[in-house]
Motif scaffolding. Sequence first.
Motif, mmCIF file in Angstrom:
data_model
loop_
_atom_site.group_PDB
_atom_site.id
_atom_site.type_symbol
_atom_site.label_atom_id
_atom_site.label_comp_id
_atom_site.label_asym_id
_atom_site.label_seq_id
_atom_site.Cartn_x
_atom_site.Cartn_y
_atom_site.Cartn_z
ATOM 1 N N LEU A 1 -16.722 16.480 5.501
ATOM 2 C CA LEU A 1 -16.384 15.700 4.311
ATOM 3 C C LEU A 1 -16.349 14.212 4.646
ATOM 4 C CD1 LEU A 1 -15.584 15.664 1.338
ATOM 5 C CD2 LEU A 1 -13.210 16.057 2.037
ATOM 6 N N ALA A 2 -15.744 13.865 5.763
ATOM 7 C CA ALA A 2 -15.665 12.465 6.178
ATOM 8 C C ALA A 2 -17.061 11.882 6.411
ATOM 9 C CB ALA A 2 -14.813 12.328 7.434
ATOM 10 N N PRO B 1 -10.601 11.129 4.539
ATOM 11 C CA PRO B 1 -10.939 12.280 3.684
ATOM 12 C C PRO B 1 -10.250 13.562 4.139
ATOM 13 C CG PRO B 1 -12.897 11.001 4.168
ATOM 14 C CD PRO B 1 -11.808 10.452 5.037
ATOM 15 N N ASP B 2 -9.722 14.295 3.163
ATOM 16 C CA ASP B 2 -8.988 15.532 3.433
ATOM 17 C C ASP B 2 -9.326 16.537 2.338
ATOM 18 O OD1 ASP B 2 -7.219 17.591 3.841
ATOM 19 O OD2 ASP B 2 -5.403 16.356 3.770
ATOM 20 N N PHE C 1 -7.740 8.356 0.112
ATOM 21 C CA PHE C 1 -8.602 9.492 0.447
ATOM 22 C C PHE C 1 -9.866 9.032 1.164
ATOM 23 C CE2 PHE C 1 -12.216 12.192 -0.328
ATOM 24 C CZ PHE C 1 -11.730 13.472 -0.066
ATOM 25 N N LEU C 2 -10.524 8.023 0.626
ATOM 26 C CA LEU C 2 -11.801 7.590 1.193
ATOM 27 C C LEU C 2 -11.650 7.042 2.605
ATOM 28 C CD1 LEU C 2 -13.311 5.926 -1.994
ATOM 29 C CD2 LEU C 2 -13.941 8.138 -1.006
ATOM 30 N N VAL D 1 -18.656 11.217 2.996
ATOM 31 C CA VAL D 1 -18.068 10.033 2.371
ATOM 32 C C VAL D 1 -18.647 8.771 2.999
ATOM 33 C CG1 VAL D 1 -15.937 8.691 2.139
ATOM 34 C CG2 VAL D 1 -15.935 11.132 1.602
ATOM 35 N N ARG E 1 -13.023 19.085 7.385
ATOM 36 C CA ARG E 1 -12.615 17.694 7.241
ATOM 37 C C ARG E 1 -13.672 16.732 7.806
ATOM 38 N NH1 ARG E 1 -7.064 15.317 7.222
ATOM 39 N NH2 ARG E 1 -6.378 17.480 7.365
ATOM 40 N N ALA F 1 -15.694 20.989 -2.458
ATOM 41 C CA ALA F 1 -14.879 19.981 -1.776
ATOM 42 C C ALA F 1 -13.834 20.629 -0.883
ATOM 43 C CB ALA F 1 -14.205 19.071 -2.807
ATOM 44 N N LEU G 1 -16.132 11.989 -6.414
ATOM 45 C CA LEU G 1 -17.019 12.363 -5.312
ATOM 46 C C LEU G 1 -18.364 12.846 -5.836
ATOM 47 C CD1 LEU G 1 -14.634 14.209 -2.814
ATOM 48 C CD2 LEU G 1 -15.265 11.787 -2.888
#
Length: 313
Positions: A150-151, A115-116, A111-112, A154, A147, A142, A130
């Motif tokens: 979120l990326a 990220p999705d 995921f990291l 992260v 996307r 979340a 998270l």
Amino acid sequence: MSNLLHRLLGRALSRTPTTARDGVFGVMRARPLPTIYAIGDVHGRLDLYRELEARIASDEVTGEKLVVLLGDMIDRGPDSAGMIDHLLAPPPAGLARLSLAGNHEDMALRFLRAPDPKAEWLAHGGVETLASYGIVRDFAEAQSLPRKVLAMRVAAHVPQEHLDFLAAMPLFLHAGPFFLCHAGIDPALPLERQNRQTLLWSRRFATPEGPPPRGLAPGGSVIQGHMPIARAEQRDWRINLDTGAYITGQLSAVRLAEGYSPEFFSTGEAGVSAANRPLSNLEMQGGACWVCKYWPGAFSSERSDFKTQAREY
């Protein structure tokens, strides 16, 4: 990465060649063996882990002491980021640490890296991880983020050192009569032929077994977590240390010394008990059998959401 690997393995690396095959990276520990303290699934409960680590540090045994975490150090509980920070810091005096990968570290790393907001990992402890980094507050947030946003979060909040830590963890430790991994092994295959999927995801502790796998020394044990049970148990040649710490508050461990019986202990107890009992001749030959008492209905869909999720992930 090589410097990080030396930090992860610590002093244990001096006599510890590594082996890699078909995506399976593991550690082989040569004799003389340290006293090994294996710890079950922490799942973000840094408070419980600190308690056990302090007790292990004060345990009065001679020689080297090696703490082995059996994977799933993160997710579900409140402080996954703090847990990784702690494991990257030097251990207490007299201890070495080795962190093995679990299926939750495997899911988190995937995921990291990409990220999705629709990733299944979020519903299985990922949101809590998270949140421990300050990336999101809850599951709804979340899933609502684009996307790209979120990326970006992260990348801004998760240190590269944490990603390297997740990527560098081996899947197993093979030390004399002890084989330690996250989810157990397939007894139909020799130890040297176990695959990544089995070591991270298998769910066989509740299944009656026959002879131990080829490559496990007589009287040896496979030590695992991954399948929550009410109390840490030894069943024939398997030991399971996952006692659902993130929800029960009970984090379990076992002290392993070659030629001695395993000594179980957990948070909330007075301490590690007296020296392990020497194994009998029958036990050394692999002839002893222990009965494991499981949570009634622990893997039934009629139980709580925790039990259902634990069965699947």
